[in-house]
Write a protein that holds these residues in place. Structure first.
Motif, PDB file in Angstrom:
ATOM      1  N   SER A 209       8.490  -3.215  -4.538  1.00  7.93           N
ATOM      2  CA  SER A 209       8.696  -4.605  -4.924  1.00  7.93           C
ATOM      3  C   SER A 209      10.155  -6.023  -5.642  1.00  7.93           C
ATOM      4  N   ALA A 210      10.346  -4.904  -6.397  1.00 11.60           N
ATOM      5  CA  ALA A 210      11.722  -4.286  -6.801  1.00 11.60           C
ATOM      6  C   ALA A 210      12.972  -5.384  -6.052  1.00 11.60           C
ATOM      7  N   LEU A 211      12.920  -4.361  -4.620  1.00 11.38           N
ATOM      8  CA  LEU A 211      13.773  -5.110  -3.491  1.00 11.38           C
ATOM      9  C   LEU A 211      13.216  -6.220  -2.995  1.00 11.38           C
ATOM     10  N   ARG A 212      11.925  -6.349  -2.758  1.00 11.91           N
ATOM     11  CA  ARG A 212      11.129  -7.744  -2.278  1.00 11.91           C
ATOM     12  C   ARG A 212      12.396  -9.016  -3.281  1.00 11.91           C
ATOM     13  N   ARG A 213      12.056  -8.745  -4.911  1.00  6.22           N
ATOM     14  CA  ARG A 213      12.681  -9.827  -5.386  1.00  6.22           C
ATOM     15  C   ARG A 213      14.080  -9.843  -5.105  1.00  6.22           C
ATOM     16  N   ALA A 214      14.645  -8.344  -5.421  1.00  7.65           N
ATOM     17  CA  ALA A 214      16.338  -9.018  -4.436  1.00  7.65           C
ATOM     18  C   ALA A 214      16.911  -9.447  -3.446  1.00  7.65           C
ATOM     19  N   LEU A 215      15.843  -9.058  -2.766  1.00  8.31           N
ATOM     20  CA  LEU A 215      16.715  -9.168  -1.061  1.00  8.31           C
ATOM     21  C   LEU A 215      15.683 -10.604  -0.358  1.00  8.31           C
ATOM     22  N   SER A 216      14.626 -11.129  -0.230  1.00  7.30           N
ATOM     23  CA  SER A 216      13.972 -11.517  -0.410  1.00  7.30           C
ATOM     24  C   SER A 216      12.229 -10.951   0.379  1.00  7.30           C
ATOM     25  N   ALA A 217      11.356 -12.011  -0.320  1.00  7.83           N
ATOM     26  CA  ALA A 217       9.668 -11.177  -0.216  1.00  7.83           C
ATOM     27  C   ALA A 217       9.318 -11.133   1.530  1.00  7.83           C
ATOM     28  N   ASP A 218      10.362 -11.405   2.457  1.00  7.78           N
ATOM     29  CA  ASP A 218       9.605 -11.587   3.697  1.00  7.78           C
ATOM     30  C   ASP A 218      10.340 -10.544   4.025  1.00  7.78           C
ATOM     31  N   VAL A 219      11.762  -9.756   3.839  1.00  9.43           N
ATOM     32  CA  VAL A 219      12.329  -8.449   4.262  1.00  9.43           C
ATOM     33  C   VAL A 219      11.513  -7.568   4.796  1.00  9.43           C
ATOM     34  N   ILE A 220      11.086  -7.063   3.680  1.00  9.70           N
ATOM     35  CA  ILE A 220      10.288  -6.036   3.219  1.00  9.70           C
ATOM     36  C   ILE A 220       9.073  -6.233   4.057  1.00  9.70           C
ATOM     37  N   GLU A 221       8.162  -5.461   5.049  1.00  6.05           N
ATOM     38  CA  GLU A 221       6.811  -6.522   5.262  1.00  6.05           C
ATOM     39  C   GLU A 221       5.745  -5.018   4.555  1.00  6.05           C
ATOM     40  N   THR A 222       4.845  -4.531   4.316  1.00  9.12           N
ATOM     41  CA  THR A 222       3.889  -3.902   4.610  1.00  9.12           C
ATOM     42  C   THR A 222       3.130  -3.934   5.107  1.00  9.12           C
ATOM     43  N   GLN A 223       3.090  -2.814   6.139  1.00 10.04           N
ATOM     44  CA  GLN A 223       2.130  -2.694   7.631  1.00 10.04           C
ATOM     45  C   GLN A 223       1.863  -0.673   7.136  1.00 10.04           C
ATOM     46  N   PRO A 224       0.146  -0.645   7.547  1.00 11.14           N
ATOM     47  CA  PRO A 224       0.097   0.751   6.960  1.00 11.14           C
ATOM     48  C   PRO A 224       0.530   1.127   8.234  1.00 11.14           C
ATOM     49  N   PRO A 225       1.156   2.808   7.499  1.00  9.50           N
ATOM     50  CA  PRO A 225       0.582   3.984   6.679  1.00  9.50           C
ATOM     51  C   PRO A 225       1.866   3.286   5.647  1.00  9.50           C
ATOM     52  N   GLY A 226       2.989   2.314   6.208  1.00 11.97           N
ATOM     53  CA  GLY A 226       3.565   2.075   5.391  1.00 11.97           C
ATOM     54  C   GLY A 226       4.223   0.744   5.012  1.00 11.97           C
ATOM     55  N   TYR A 227       5.769   0.345   5.265  1.00  6.73           N
ATOM     56  CA  TYR A 227       6.567  -0.466   5.628  1.00  6.73           C
ATOM     57  C   TYR A 227       7.798  -0.033   6.854  1.00  6.73           C
ATOM     58  N   LEU A 228       7.869  -1.423   6.754  1.00  9.91           N
ATOM     59  CA  LEU A 228       9.354  -1.767   7.497  1.00  9.91           C
ATOM     60  C   LEU A 228      10.076  -2.975   7.014  1.00  9.91           C
ATOM     61  N   ILE A 229      11.385  -2.801   7.673  1.00 13.57           N
ATOM     62  CA  ILE A 229      11.936  -3.974   7.041  1.00 13.57           C
ATOM     63  C   ILE A 229      13.046  -4.780   8.168  1.00 13.57           C
ATOM     64  N   HIS A 230      12.733  -6.416   8.525  1.00 13.27           N
ATOM     65  CA  HIS A 230      13.309  -6.654   8.994  1.00 13.27           C
ATOM     66  C   HIS A 230      14.851  -7.192   9.056  1.00 13.27           C
ATOM     67  N   ALA A 231      15.426  -6.201   9.554  1.00 15.83           N
ATOM     68  CA  ALA A 231      17.485  -6.381   9.876  1.00 15.83           C
ATOM     69  C   ALA A 231      17.468  -6.238  11.453  1.00 15.83           C
ATOM     70  N   ASP A 232      18.029  -6.828  11.541  1.00 18.51           N
ATOM     71  CA  ASP A 232      18.832  -6.623  12.881  1.00 18.51           C
ATOM     72  C   ASP A 232      19.913  -5.770  13.102  1.00 18.51           C
ATOM     73  N   ALA A 233      20.267  -5.467  14.274  1.00 16.58           N
ATOM     74  CA  ALA A 233      21.464  -4.207  14.149  1.00 16.58           C
ATOM     75  C   ALA A 233      23.316  -4.466  13.524  1.00 16.58           C
ATOM     76  N   GLU A 234      22.897  -6.463  14.325  1.00 14.40           N
ATOM     77  CA  GLU A 234      24.052  -6.630  13.052  1.00 14.40           C
ATOM     78  C   GLU A 234      24.728  -6.273  12.292  1.00 14.40           C
ATOM     79  N   VAL A 235      23.356  -6.464  11.382  1.00 13.70           N
ATOM     80  CA  VAL A 235      23.670  -6.761  10.210  1.00 13.70           C
ATOM     81  C   VAL A 235      23.816  -5.564   8.867  1.00 13.70           C
TER      82      VAL A 235
END
Length: 108
Positions: free
Chosen positions: A71-97
């Protein structure tokens, strides 16, 4: 996804947007971010995140702490960067970043 976002894993874990370092919190939220950035676009289970942060001695509240860190990271980064997806989480980040991916590409 925010193309002005850049992540640094080599050295201290950092996130930068438009040339400014973002406040990510302490070592545990940074460890969570690093664990997600090592597997961009893939679900990292809550159990794997707990292992990455606490190893063999997680607190009884580890799952709720993971939720708080996300939750804190979503506030810092952007709400849509980290997605909840069972059984955990994934981050949307392309390799070049992510500096690690750039380093690996340049040394290959």
């Amino acid at each position: 996804m925010d193309t002005d976002m850049h992540y640094r894993l080599l050295g201290p874990v950092e996130a930068w947007r438009e040339g400014r370092r973002l406040a990510l919190g302490g070592p545990k939220p940074r460890a969570l971010l690093a664990a997600l950035l090592l597997e961009p676009g893939r679900v990292v289970s809550a159990d794997a995140l707990i292992d990455a942060i606490w190893g063999d001695n997680p607190p009884d509240t580890a799952r709720s702490l993971i939720q708080s860190y996300v939750s804190a990271l979503r506030r810092a980064l952007s709400a849509d960067v980290i997605e909840t997806q069972p059984p955990g989480y994934l981050i949307h980040a392309d390799a070049e970043v992510v500096d690690r991916a750039t380093f690996e590409r340049l040394t290959a």
